[in-house]
Design an enzyme around this catalytic site. Structure first.
Site, short mmCIF file in Angstrom:
data_model
loop_
_atom_site.label_atom_id
_atom_site.label_comp_id
_atom_site.label_asym_id
_atom_site.label_seq_id
_atom_site.Cartn_x
_atom_site.Cartn_y
_atom_site.Cartn_z
N ASN A 135 0.63 -0.86 -0.43
CA ASN A 135 -0.15 0.05 -0.20
C ASN A 135 0.93 1.59 -0.07
O ASN A 135 1.38 1.13 -1.13
CB ASN A 135 -1.61 -0.15 1.09
N ASP A 136 1.05 1.90 1.02
CA ASP A 136 1.87 3.35 0.55
C ASP A 136 2.48 3.31 0.25
O ASP A 136 3.42 3.25 0.82
CB ASP A 136 1.28 4.49 2.46
N GLU B 102 -5.26 10.87 7.31
CA GLU B 102 -4.24 9.68 7.36
C GLU B 102 -3.14 10.64 6.48
O GLU B 102 -3.34 11.25 5.56
CB GLU B 102 -4.40 8.43 7.01
N TRP C 217 -9.30 2.34 -0.40
CA TRP C 217 -9.31 0.81 1.10
C TRP C 217 -10.61 0.82 0.80
O TRP C 217 -10.85 -0.78 1.29
CB TRP C 217 -8.68 1.87 2.29
C1 FRU Z 1 -3.40 4.67 4.82
C2 FRU Z 1 -2.79 3.69 6.40
C3 FRU Z 1 -1.87 4.57 7.37
C4 FRU Z 1 -0.64 3.73 8.31
C5 FRU Z 1 -0.70 2.46 6.42
C6 FRU Z 1 -0.56 1.00 7.13
O1 FRU Z 1 -3.39 3.61 4.05
O2 FRU Z 1 -3.88 3.11 6.52
O3 FRU Z 1 -2.17 5.56 7.65
O4 FRU Z 1 0.46 4.09 8.67
O5 FRU Z 1 -1.96 2.53 5.62
O6 FRU Z 1 -0.91 0.16 6.40
#
Ligand code: FRU
Length: 468
Positions: A21-22, A188, A266
């Site tokens: 992910n991120d 976030e 998400w």
């Molecule tokens: C954003 C998030 C962040 C967190 C991460 C966990 O997509 O929810 O806030 O640090 O992903 O994977």
């Protein structure tokens, strides 16, 4: 060389295997752009969060390296950033998530070998307020004040907190920003940077995004070393479904601001039908602020390095009348960059068609740009109760009030397997979408609804990475 799998993009970064992910820890150092990211080393779903790692010298060709900072039983490594300390050490500042207690605090790890191996700071965490929703530190060197600044969210309070430090170890609270803008979801992954003489604060939001599910908003204003003040209402960074947790590079050699976002949402990330990996990053984009309609607007363009990948067998068209309906033509398989400039005729809507059934265009009646439709091989699915359409079914994103009716439309569209990025006009309206069409539909179309339109000019450039 990546195995040829359906939906695997060629230019958008994907890990060979497993969940991503991120983007995290974006920093340039010693000739390399680093891309760290939220990664599950053990599977194709979210979990065991660790930092994966890739490097690039040109922001277009990426090399995947080993896992940088790995989860332990009692510390998962959530999102964060990286800086280069005064002695040349690469320092990652990340959120430690402790599964047993649910607590989140900010921690450090160091690398003296260009991000290849990492050592956790023995005194972790370095910033702990006893919260379960305190995360995603973005640290940067604040040159005007001569200290480090951290932006970090209090997710459920819709706040970005700012802290300062002289040594990255001891942090002093400066101020909080928020609630402000959209608070329809939790906050976030903040980012804060100077751009064209102003300061931009970026906050990801989940849900509450413009196309349903997660999205990213930004504020333009001032930062005086203590407080961020927003001078304009919040605006959306991207009007598509699939651009989240956007993060910009620290330390770029030419001082220009570039960023990347996780190309997912998400709302349905876990269902993306890819295997043995899941998750892609957007193409790196260059950021600018331009005055549009009396306010400073974020403008995004794919990095210029992409143009070096244009193959010589481009297709060029000029001065073509588009009759009511759709005109298709075959194009080479693989990643494409399409640029097109339209002038309105009598049609209410006009634009491009990709993946056979997905329209990218402009609606004169509504005054909105849009990406809409169902790709080949899929059946339109009804909207779910919360109005969120799954990427695997189809797409419906729009940005209204973008143009006066009567204007034309200028598009740059990148289609790279399931990854579609649309930049309209000079890059002020962007749509980022995951669209899972059946493979093998190598056609691009032009459409005009209930009337005609004019294609002033268009170019279709196959994009060919050097190692593919
Ligand atoms: C954003 C998030 C962040 C967190 C991460 C966990 O997509 O929810 O806030 O640090 O992903 O994977």
């Amino acid at each position: 060389v990546r195995p040829c799998a359906p939906y695997r993009p060629q230019l958008h970064y994907t890990p060979a295997r497993n969940w991503m992910n991120d983007p995290n820890g974006l920093v340039w150092h010693d000739g390399e752009y680093h891309l760290f990211y939220q990664y599950n080393p053990y599977g194709n779903d979210w979990g065991n969060m660790s930092w994966g790692h890739a490097v690039s010298t040109d922001l277009v060709h990426w090399e995947e390296l080993g896992v940088a900072i790995e989860a332990t039983d009692d510390e998962h490594v959530f999102s964060g950033s990286a800086v280069i300390d005064h002695d040349g050490t690469m320092v990652a500042v990340y959120t430690s998530y402790h599964p047993a207690s649910g607590l989140q605090a900010q921690s450090l790890a160091r690398s003296t070998d260009r991000g290849r191996t990492w050592t956790r700071h023995p005194g972790n965490p370095v910033l702990d307020i006893g919260s379960k929703e305190f995360r995603d530190p973005k640290v940067f060197w604040y040159g005007q004040g001569g200290y480090w600044v951290m932006a970090v969210v209090l997710a459920l309070e819709w706040k970005v907190s700012f802290y300062r430090s002289d040594d990255l170890l001891s942090w002093t609270w400066l101020s909080d920003f928020g609630p402000a803008g959209s608070v329809d979801g939790i906050w976030e992954v903040p980012d804060l940077f100077e751009l064209d003489g102003r300061w931009v604060l970026v906050v990801s939001l989940n849900p509450g995004g413009p196309a349903g599910g997660s999205g990213v908003q930004y504020f333009v204003g001032r930062f005086d070393g203590v407080t961020f003040t927003s001078d304009w209402p919040a605006a959306w960074v991207d009007h598509g479904r699939d651009f989240y947790a956007a993060l910009s590079w620290n330390n770029t050699p030419d001082g220009r601001r570039r960023w990347i976002g996780w190309m997912s949402n998400w709302a349905d990330a876990a269902t993306h039908p890819t295997d043995p990996w899941r998750g892609a990053q957007s193409l790196p984009r260059e950021l600018l602020l331009e005055d549009i309609g009396g306010r400073p607007c974020l403008v995004q363009r794919p990095v210029a390095a992409l143009q070096a990948l244009r193959s010589p067998d481009s297709i060029h068209v000029a001065g073509l009348d588009i009759p009511p309906g759709v005109l298709f033509r075959s194009v080479p398989e693989g990643a494409l960059e399409i640029t097109a400039e339209f002038a309105p005729g009598t049609a209410e809507r006009f634009g491009l068609v990709i993946h056979e059934g997905v329209r990218i265009g402009y609606d004169i009646v509504r005054g909105e740009a849009f990406v809409e439709g169902t790709p080949s091989g899929r059946h339109a699915a009804p909207l779910s109760a919360d109005g969120v359409r799954s990427s695997t079914d189809g797409v419906r994103s729009s940005a209204d009030g973008v143009r006066r009716s009567g204007d034309g439309l200028r598009l740059t569209v990148i289609v790279d397997a399931s990854c579609v990025e649309v930049f309209s006009d000079r890059g002020q309206i962007v749509f980022t979408e995951q669209i899972f069409a059946e493979p093998g539909s190598a056609q691009v179309g032009l459409f005009a609804d209930s009337g005609t339109a004019l294609l002033r000019s268009a170019a279709i450039h196959p994009l060919r990475p050097k190692r593919a």
